[in-house]
Design a protein around this motif. Structure first.
Motif, PDB file in Angstrom:
ATOM      1  N   LEU A 156       0.821  -1.207   0.000  1.00  0.00           N
ATOM      2  CA  LEU A 156       0.000   0.000   0.000  1.00  0.00           C
ATOM      3  C   LEU A 156       0.855   1.257   0.000  1.00  0.00           C
ATOM      4  O   LEU A 156       0.497   2.270  -0.619  1.00  0.00           O
ATOM      5  N   ALA A 157       1.997   1.223   0.699  1.00  0.00           N
ATOM      6  CA  ALA A 157       2.906   2.371   0.657  1.00  0.00           C
ATOM      7  C   ALA A 157       3.420   2.599  -0.757  1.00  0.00           C
ATOM      8  O   ALA A 157       3.594   3.746  -1.193  1.00  0.00           O
ATOM      9  N   ALA A 158       3.649   1.513  -1.497  1.00  0.00           N
ATOM     10  CA  ALA A 158       4.090   1.642  -2.891  1.00  0.00           C
ATOM     11  C   ALA A 158       2.997   2.257  -3.749  1.00  0.00           C
ATOM     12  O   ALA A 158       3.282   3.050  -4.664  1.00  0.00           O
ATOM     13  N   LEU A 160       1.652   9.674  -6.210  1.00  0.00           N
ATOM     14  CA  LEU A 160       2.467  10.889  -6.213  1.00  0.00           C
ATOM     15  C   LEU A 160       3.211  11.063  -7.537  1.00  0.00           C
ATOM     16  O   LEU A 160       3.525  12.186  -7.929  1.00  0.00           O
ATOM     17  N   ARG A 161       3.485   9.968  -8.226  1.00  0.00           N
ATOM     18  CA  ARG A 161       4.161  10.057  -9.523  1.00  0.00           C
ATOM     19  C   ARG A 161       3.212  10.540 -10.620  1.00  0.00           C
ATOM     20  O   ARG A 161       3.662  10.975 -11.681  1.00  0.00           O
ATOM     21  N   SER A 191       9.760   4.363 -10.150  1.00  0.00           N
ATOM     22  CA  SER A 191       8.667   3.506  -9.702  1.00  0.00           C
ATOM     23  C   SER A 191       9.247   2.225  -9.104  1.00  0.00           C
ATOM     24  O   SER A 191      10.418   1.891  -9.311  1.00  0.00           O
ATOM     25  N   GLY A 192       8.409   1.508  -8.366  1.00  0.00           N
ATOM     26  CA  GLY A 192       8.808   0.215  -7.830  1.00  0.00           C
ATOM     27  C   GLY A 192       9.813   0.268  -6.697  1.00  0.00           C
ATOM     28  O   GLY A 192      10.484  -0.725  -6.420  1.00  0.00           O
ATOM     29  N   GLY A 195      13.171   3.223  -1.249  1.00  0.00           N
ATOM     30  CA  GLY A 195      14.508   2.893  -1.729  1.00  0.00           C
ATOM     31  C   GLY A 195      15.542   3.677  -0.955  1.00  0.00           C
ATOM     32  O   GLY A 195      15.491   3.772   0.269  1.00  0.00           O
ATOM     33  N   ASP A 196      16.482   4.259  -1.674  1.00  0.00           N
ATOM     34  CA  ASP A 196      17.426   5.166  -1.031  1.00  0.00           C
ATOM     35  C   ASP A 196      17.412   6.519  -1.734  1.00  0.00           C
ATOM     36  O   ASP A 196      18.395   7.264  -1.689  1.00  0.00           O
ATOM     37  N   THR A 197      16.259   6.859  -2.352  1.00  0.00           N
ATOM     38  CA  THR A 197      16.199   8.099  -3.142  1.00  0.00           C
ATOM     39  C   THR A 197      15.180   9.110  -2.657  1.00  0.00           C
ATOM     40  O   THR A 197      15.364  10.315  -2.869  1.00  0.00           O
TER      41      THR A 197
END
Length: 497
Positions: free
Chosen positions: A136-138, A144-145, A165-166, A184-186
């Motif tokens: 769900l967080a994804a 938002l994208r 994405s992903g 991720g780390d971004t």
């Protein structure tokens, strides 16, 4: 300002949007939420029972009433009333909730369970904190994208921002007034829990700094707002974009901001504690942090209006500080013996104003401390984050211009906070705090041309006001930490007028 989040506003183009459906939904969730919300770190009414909930809006980001294995995702805005507020005005705190809905809950999500409604459209289903569900967080990241509207929610994205994405999602732990999810780390998403009409400074100021070309603050990549419809009798139940909302007289609520995640950075609080533990010099870092703060202040003053505070405004500032002191002393008895000594700092500001003194005020960070700054070792640079301001204060107060020494006072208090964490204490620790407070102010003066020590009376008043705020905060949320601001209270109360 009109109250765009009053109970009458229920989005009119959603699966759960009709008044009977919305009422049935809230009735089925009220008992569960009334028990669950007060236990959350971000709930502001600690120690008081939640007596009632009013539904402001309900938006299905994923269908919640189906019977398949795909989880549902429900976005709620609910207004609370606490016990003992019967005579209070109808408007109370408004909270943002993201709830997942599943027929059965995987064991890994059991800690996130809110409960199972006994009736209503979600009867028998597991309702849980959605952000702990990576799936769900994804989905929220995907929304938002893709800028646009979904019911009462509007999603915006900065031009040219790159949002992959992903990305895997993880919720940050720790004590927060909001909830943050790292992708991720971004990227990192800050979800505001306690919301009110108007743009949140944590979106407004970084956007302004990006416009100014400042490299000290990560620029927002995307955000989302609640664009609640006007009353039904206006004949317009669907609303529109930002401009249309303002024509209707309603201000959108900022709900969340997605920004770059500075992977590999360390926050100033951890670096300061490491310096204390290892007994190393930190003044070089403190000086460069002072320069970074000055650069951000200069950029904000360039792109946003500044004002000059004269006698009336400064007397109001001093009176407001004294009022906050009296309120805090009523709530925290340990503060009462120091009230007269602390008030001297505020009286000094009022005297300065009566003698014709003035000062410049501008938009500020509003809650600057070592936990709100990040140091990137690879580049050796400091970045400032979290421009929300002090969450306990009304949004209008947090957006009000103030003297730059207010931010500086917050950072000076943070050096004291760090020093108080050293288990041994003693002269070396006191010297560490004094040296870094001095180095920070020197760095600020080097970059701005304005020495904070030239406004010592105003600086001391804001430091005193901050210490009073900390006493009240710690007494309510972290009683074991109360001794930290109380040490500053004793020092400031004993200082000469």
């Amino acid at each position: 300002m009109s109250d765009s989040s009053s109970p009458r506003t229920v989005p009119a183009r959603l699966p759960l949007a009709t008044a009977p459906q919305a009422s049935a939904l809230l009735r089925s969730l009220t008992g569960l939420l009334a028990r669950w919300m007060p236990r959350q770190r971000w709930f502001a009414g600690k120690g008081r029972p939640l007596s009632s909930l009013t539904l402001v809006s309900a938006t299905e980001l994923l269908p919640c009433t189906g019977g398949g294995p795909i989880p549902g995702l429900l976005h709620l805005l609910v207004r609370t009333r606490l016990g003992g507020q019967e005579g209070a005005p109808p408007a109370g705190d408004c909270y943002q909730l993201l709830l997942g809905v599943r027929p059965t809950l995987p064991p890994t999500l059991n800690p996130a369970l809110v409960g199972r409604p006994a009736d209503g459209p979600l009867r028998g289903k597991a309702v849980y904190e959605a952000l702990h569900d990576a799936r769900l967080a994804a989905l929220l990241l995907e929304r938002l994208r893709a800028p646009g509207r979904l019911g009462g929610l509007t999603f915006g994205r900065a031009p040219g921002s790159a949002i992959p994405s992903g990305l895997p999602a993880r919720v940050l732990t720790g004590e927060q007034s909001n909830t943050s999810v790292v992708y991720g780390d971004t990227h990192i998403l800050k979800l505001f829990r306690r919301v009110s009409p108007g743009i949140n400074p944590d979106l407004e100021l970084p956007l302004a700094l990006a416009e100014a070309g400042s490299g000290r603050v990560p620029a927002p990549a995307a955000w989302f707002e609640a664009t609640l419809p006007p009353p039904p009798d206006t004949g317009n139940s669907t609303g529109g974009g930002r401009d249309e909302r303002h024509r209707d007289g309603a201000e959108p609520m900022t709900l969340g901001v997605l920004a770059p995640f500075l992977s590999g950075s360390s926050d100033g609080w951890q670096l300061a504690l490491r310096s204390l533990a290892e007994r190393t010099d930190f003044t070089g870092s403190a000086r460069s942090l002072g320069r970074a703060t000055a650069e951000v202040h200069t950029a904000l003053a360039t792109v946003l209006p500044t004002v000059r505070l004269g006698r009336e405004q400064l007397e109001h500032v001093a009176a407001a500080m004294a009022e906050r002191l009296d309120e805090a002393a009523e709530a925290v008895p340990a503060l009462r013996p120091y009230r007269a000594g602390l008030r001297r700092s505020f009286d000094t500001v009022a005297d300065f104003a009566r003698r014709g003194g003035t000062c410049v005020a501008q938009r500020l960070h509003g809650d600057l401390h070592l936990g709100q700054v990040l140091h990137t070792a690879e580049t050796g640079t400091w970045s400032l984050i979290d421009f929300e301001g002090e969450p306990a204060r009304p949004l209008a107060d947090r957006r009000r211009p103030g003297p730059p020494v207010r931010d500086i006072a917050g950072m000076l208090r943070s050096f004291d906070y760090a020093a108080c964490q050293h288990p041994a204490g003693g002269p070396w620790v006191d010297s560490w705090s004094r040296a870094n407070r001095t180095a920070y102010c020197q760095g600020y003066a080097e970059a701005s041309g304005q020495d904070p020590m030239d406004q010592l009376d105003l600086l001391r008043a804001y430091e005193t006001d901050k210490a009073v705020y900390e006493v009240l905060y710690e007494a309510r949320h972290r009683p074991a930490w109360l001794h930290v601001p109380m040490a500053a209270v004793r020092r400031l109360a004993a200082a000469p007028g």
